[in-house]
Write a protein that holds these residues in place. Structure first.
Motif, PDB file in Angstrom:
ATOM      1  N   LYS A  27       0.949  -1.243   0.004  1.00 20.21           N
ATOM      2  CA  LYS A  27      -0.117   0.043   0.076  1.00 20.21           C
ATOM      3  C   LYS A  27       0.807   1.233   0.029  1.00 20.21           C
ATOM      4  CE  LYS A  27      -3.626  -2.585   2.511  1.00 20.21           C
ATOM      5  NZ  LYS A  27      -4.699  -2.346   3.598  1.00 20.21           N
ATOM      6  N   SER A  28       2.129   1.300  -0.468  1.00 21.08           N
ATOM      7  CA  SER A  28       3.086   2.418  -0.536  1.00 21.08           C
ATOM      8  C   SER A  28       3.843   2.255  -1.811  1.00 21.08           C
ATOM      9  CB  SER A  28       3.951   2.526   0.711  1.00 21.08           C
ATOM     10  OG  SER A  28       4.736   1.427   0.595  1.00 21.08           O
ATOM     11  N   ASP A  29       4.463   3.394  -2.325  1.00 16.93           N
ATOM     12  CA  ASP A  29       5.234   3.465  -3.356  1.00 16.93           C
ATOM     13  C   ASP A  29       6.620   3.411  -3.232  1.00 16.93           C
ATOM     14  OD1 ASP A  29       2.966   3.934  -4.914  1.00 16.93           O
ATOM     15  OD2 ASP A  29       3.054   6.178  -4.601  1.00 16.93           O
ATOM     16  N   ARG A  30       7.121   3.228  -2.005  1.00 18.06           N
ATOM     17  CA  ARG A  30       8.435   2.968  -1.694  1.00 18.06           C
ATOM     18  C   ARG A  30       8.837   1.538  -2.038  1.00 18.06           C
ATOM     19  NH1 ARG A  30       9.070   5.465   4.483  1.00 18.06           N
ATOM     20  NH2 ARG A  30       7.938   7.711   4.022  1.00 18.06           N
ATOM     21  N   HIS A  31      10.131   1.591  -2.662  1.00 18.42           N
ATOM     22  CA  HIS A  31      10.664   0.253  -2.895  1.00 18.42           C
ATOM     23  C   HIS A  31      12.151   0.321  -2.733  1.00 18.42           C
ATOM     24  CE1 HIS A  31      12.578   2.077  -6.413  1.00 18.42           C
ATOM     25  NE2 HIS A  31      11.446   2.804  -6.555  1.00 18.42           N
ATOM     26  N   ARG A  32      12.830  -1.051  -2.358  1.00 20.67           N
ATOM     27  CA  ARG A  32      13.929  -1.177  -2.109  1.00 20.67           C
ATOM     28  C   ARG A  32      14.588  -2.442  -2.787  1.00 20.67           C
ATOM     29  NH1 ARG A  32      13.755   3.356  -0.328  1.00 20.67           N
ATOM     30  NH2 ARG A  32      14.558   4.015   1.599  1.00 20.67           N
ATOM     31  N   VAL A  33      15.583  -2.428  -2.931  1.00 20.58           N
ATOM     32  CA  VAL A  33      16.313  -3.643  -3.621  1.00 20.58           C
ATOM     33  C   VAL A  33      17.191  -4.485  -2.238  1.00 20.58           C
ATOM     34  CG1 VAL A  33      18.178  -4.890  -5.223  1.00 20.58           C
ATOM     35  CG2 VAL A  33      16.696  -2.931  -5.908  1.00 20.58           C
ATOM     36  N   VAL A  34      16.749  -5.680  -1.885  1.00 23.93           N
ATOM     37  CA  VAL A  34      17.193  -6.288  -0.770  1.00 23.93           C
ATOM     38  C   VAL A  34      17.495  -7.897  -1.016  1.00 23.93           C
ATOM     39  CG1 VAL A  34      15.759  -4.928   0.806  1.00 23.93           C
ATOM     40  CG2 VAL A  34      14.878  -7.111  -0.063  1.00 23.93           C
ATOM     41  N   ARG A  35      18.571  -8.177  -0.169  1.00 20.45           N
ATOM     42  CA  ARG A  35      18.896  -9.782  -0.372  1.00 20.45           C
ATOM     43  C   ARG A  35      18.085 -10.553   0.627  1.00 20.45           C
ATOM     44  NH1 ARG A  35      23.852  -9.290  -0.245  1.00 20.45           N
ATOM     45  NH2 ARG A  35      24.459 -10.157  -2.223  1.00 20.45           N
ATOM     46  N   MET A  36      17.278 -11.604   0.335  1.00 23.08           N
ATOM     47  CA  MET A  36      16.413 -12.145   1.136  1.00 23.08           C
ATOM     48  C   MET A  36      17.203 -13.839   1.153  1.00 23.08           C
ATOM     49  SD  MET A  36      13.495 -13.215  -1.542  1.00 23.08           S
ATOM     50  CE  MET A  36      13.611 -11.413  -2.193  1.00 23.08           C
ATOM     51  N   LEU A  37      16.467 -14.447   2.227  1.00 23.35           N
ATOM     52  CA  LEU A  37      17.039 -15.874   2.826  1.00 23.35           C
ATOM     53  C   LEU A  37      15.963 -16.561   2.709  1.00 23.35           C
ATOM     54  CD1 LEU A  37      19.181 -17.780   3.724  1.00 23.35           C
ATOM     55  CD2 LEU A  37      18.372 -17.001   5.841  1.00 23.35           C
ATOM     56  N   LEU A  38      15.743 -17.694   1.515  1.00 22.42           N
ATOM     57  CA  LEU A  38      14.846 -18.655   1.569  1.00 22.42           C
ATOM     58  C   LEU A  38      14.805 -19.861   2.443  1.00 22.42           C
ATOM     59  CD1 LEU A  38      15.064 -17.022  -1.334  1.00 22.42           C
ATOM     60  CD2 LEU A  38      13.542 -19.022  -2.087  1.00 22.42           C
ATOM     61  N   ASP A  39      14.122 -19.951   3.472  1.00 24.56           N
ATOM     62  CA  ASP A  39      14.491 -21.274   4.562  1.00 24.56           C
ATOM     63  C   ASP A  39      13.186 -21.819   4.612  1.00 24.56           C
ATOM     64  OD1 ASP A  39      15.130 -22.532   6.732  1.00 24.56           O
ATOM     65  OD2 ASP A  39      15.118 -21.139   8.072  1.00 24.56           O
ATOM     66  N   SER A  40      13.071 -23.013   3.988  1.00 22.01           N
ATOM     67  CA  SER A  40      12.048 -24.372   4.274  1.00 22.01           C
ATOM     68  C   SER A  40      11.878 -24.463   5.573  1.00 22.01           C
ATOM     69  CB  SER A  40      12.097 -25.152   3.198  1.00 22.01           C
ATOM     70  OG  SER A  40      13.384 -25.829   3.493  1.00 22.01           O
ATOM     71  N   GLY A  41      12.948 -24.369   6.532  1.00 20.53           N
ATOM     72  CA  GLY A  41      12.555 -24.868   7.771  1.00 20.53           C
ATOM     73  C   GLY A  41      11.872 -23.781   8.603  1.00 20.53           C
ATOM     74  N   SER A  42      11.434 -22.739   8.242  1.00 21.29           N
ATOM     75  CA  SER A  42      10.764 -21.467   8.966  1.00 21.29           C
ATOM     76  C   SER A  42       8.998 -21.826   8.514  1.00 21.29           C
ATOM     77  CB  SER A  42      11.264 -20.324   8.759  1.00 21.29           C
ATOM     78  OG  SER A  42      10.186 -19.404   9.122  1.00 21.29           O
ATOM     79  N   GLN A  43       8.232 -21.833   9.240  1.00 24.08           N
ATOM     80  CA  GLN A  43       6.883 -21.878   8.832  1.00 24.08           C
ATOM     81  C   GLN A  43       6.193 -20.582   8.348  1.00 24.08           C
ATOM     82  OE1 GLN A  43       5.085 -23.520  12.530  1.00 24.08           O
ATOM     83  NE2 GLN A  43       5.088 -25.521  11.754  1.00 24.08           N
TER      84      GLN A  43
END
Length: 558
Positions: free
Chosen positions: A115-131
């Motif tokens: 619901k906002s126009d702000r954006h950022r380029v980030v590094r994310m972590l994919l973890d199938s062990g987290s629900q």
């Protein structure tokens, strides 16, 4: 000023650089004992003692290995011990695992608030062990994420048979996929997912592996040099299968490319071709003889002298959610003390470490009046005791320890009942006026002590003090006269220390015309926070002097 982030707090309380590895990256060529540039640790002449572990001439207190974790987490390589300078021999031996590098599933993409126009380029972590999926509060503020609800999460950690409840806010955000479309996800906002993490360059890849990596569109770039970065977004198993596709390519044994909507994710394990002597991959134990070389052991059970504390391993494997995301009461008390401490008129001035609900403190004048009637009634047949009691209060008034209150002003007004404690055999103060900060008029009322943080215990191990006392042939004992009264109380907090006393001890009658109100200008004895405020003020005063004498006094005092 903090040596690491240049903000106004103590260096050992820096939240931006929390781990030893992150702090030593900032220090670089600085000395690890005094934090100054121009000489190495082995050449430092400072005689410093760490306030956390008690070791002398070993490290600065902000670099104490027993107080601070070596590292928090890592994307490409988990390092749980700080990097050492070339040529330095570690203070304790470390038995480490073999040189294997494990790459986690990471991706870089553009994110924005739903619901906002702000954006950022980030590094994310994919973890199938987290629900669940999580976003850090820092990124949530940058994207101006709107709170859409609250949720209590039951967290079950390693080595625990009970779940812990964590309260989080819920919001939605959008992730940009490779085709250019956006994917909307629901996330829980947490204080931090991980601190500074370390990425390392790939070593030991075959020519075919390098050619394959250059021919595909990777979801995250490969580090060319060692670098620190931060994870502000964690994608859990709720959206993991929506992002990761079914294709998988084997780059080399143990190392794979996973197809995803962000591109190809490089993950798995790889053996490094050359092992860096200063690299430490996984801490197993720190007992035994010193080793200069990194050594891998097939079995360590025979040489263990003590069962290692595995709790640190479970914390490192966590996703960044603490048992309690807020600060502890001791940390709140210390933070409030350092933010409000002042020095004026030749005296340190402090404020009470209030809890959040301190506004419920009642005006208990009726209770103080009843206690005063009982005290006066017990002393009616002992006029010499009444005169001594009055002389103590008048002496405090003359010395500026207390002051008269002429009108009811102040945001909070509270009264302290008091009584006499008599010790006839004592050579100094035979009568002491003791103030009851735990008194309540009704069961639903709060006392002053219940509205304040106790604060951390500043007195250190008594056994260590006794041992230091016996080291030398001659011992000298000193005492600060009325130590609590040497610490000033800031005017805004004085109205909660009011007390009642009669105007004329020759006419011991208690009514509205014969009593007067006083309040403390100094820290009174009997309040739960008073010992902490005294100890913290002494510590702060010693910290303001970077000299050998202050360190000697600290050793004696602590």
């Amino acid at each position: 000023m903090c040596i690491y982030c240049a903000k106004h707090h103590w260096s050992d309380e820096c939240l931006q650089y929390r781990t030893l590895s992150a702090r030593k990256q900032v220090l670089k060529e600085s000395c690890f004992r005094c934090l100054k540039v121009g000489h190495k640790t082995a050449e430092c002449k400072k005689n410093k003692v760490c306030v956390y572990c008690g070791e002398r001439n070993s490290h600065h207190r902000s670099l104490c290995p027993k107080r601070f974790k070596s590292s928090e987490s890592s994307v490409h390589l988990t390092e749980e011990l700080p990097m050492t300078q070339k040529g330095d021999i570690p203070e304790e031996n470390v038995l480490v695992s073999s040189g294997e590098m494990v790459l986690m599933q990471t991706a870089k993409t553009e994110v924005k608030g739903a619901k906002s126009d702000r954006h950022r380029v980030v590094r994310m972590l994919l973890d199938s062990g987290s629900q669940r999926s999580y976003v850090s509060e820092a990124l949530a503020r940058k994207l101006n994420l709107k709170q859409e609800g609250k949720e209590e999460i039951n967290v079950m950690t390693f080595d625990s048979d009970k779940s812990k409840v964590v309260k989080t806010k819920i919001s939605t955000m959008e992730l940009k996929l490779k085709p250019g479309d956006y994917m909307t996800i629901s996330v829980n906002i947490v204080p931090v997912i991980s601190g500074n993490i370390q990425r390392k360059p790939m070593k030991g890849l075959s020519e075919n592996a390098n050619h394959l990596l250059k021919s595909v569109d990777l979801a995250d770039d490969i580090a060319e040099d060692s670098e620190l970065c931060q994870i502000d977004l964690l994608i859990g198993n709720d959206y993991y299968l929506d992002i990761v596709l079914s294709q998988k390519l084997e780059v080399q044994p143990g190392l794979y490319l996973l197809s995803s909507k962000f591109g190809w994710i490089l993950t798995g394990r790889t053996q490094e071709g050359v092992h860096d002597r200063n690299d430490v991959n996984m801490l197993i134990m720190t007992y035994g003889t010193k080793f200069n070389e990194i050594t891998a052991f097939v079995s360590t059970d025979d040489c263990l002298t003590k069962v290692p504390d595995l709790e640190d391993f479970w914390k490192i494997e966590s996703i960044g959610i603490n048992d309690c995301p807020t600060l502890s009461s001791d940390e709140n008390a210390m933070s409030a003390f350092k933010n409000t401490l002042q020095f004026s008129d030749g005296r340190y001035q402090v404020k009470w470490p209030w809890k959040d609900d301190s506004q419920d403190l009642p005006i208990n004048r009726q209770l103080a009046m009843g206690r005063l009637r009982s005290t006066i009634a017990r002393m009616k047949d002992k006029p010499e005791l009444m005169i001594k009691y009055d002389s103590v209060i008048q002496d405090q008034l003359t010395k500026g320890i207390i002051e008269k209150v002429n009108a009811r002003t102040g945001k909070m007004i509270h009264y302290l009942p008091h009584h006499a404690v008599i010790t006839p055999l004592k050579t100094t103060t035979k009568l002491r006026v003791v103030y009851d900060a735990s008194a309540t008029f009704r069961s639903c009322d709060k006392s002053l002590n219940e509205s304040l943080y106790r604060g951390p215990v500043m007195l250190h191990d008594l056994c260590g003090m006794l041992l230091r006392f016996r080291v030398h042939n001659i011992a000298v004992v000193a005492d600060i006269e009325k130590a609590f009264f040497q610490i000033g109380l800031q005017p805004s907090d004085r109205d909660v220390t009011r007390f009642l006393w009669i105007k004329d001890c020759d006419k011991p009658v208690v009514n509205k015309d014969t009593i007067e109100e006083n309040s403390f200008c100094r820290v009174p004895f009997g309040v739960i926070s008073s010992p902490f405020l005294l100890g913290a003020t002494i510590e702060s005063h010693l910290d303001s002097y970077e000299c050998e004498l202050s360190e000697k006094i600290r050793v004696i005092y602590t």
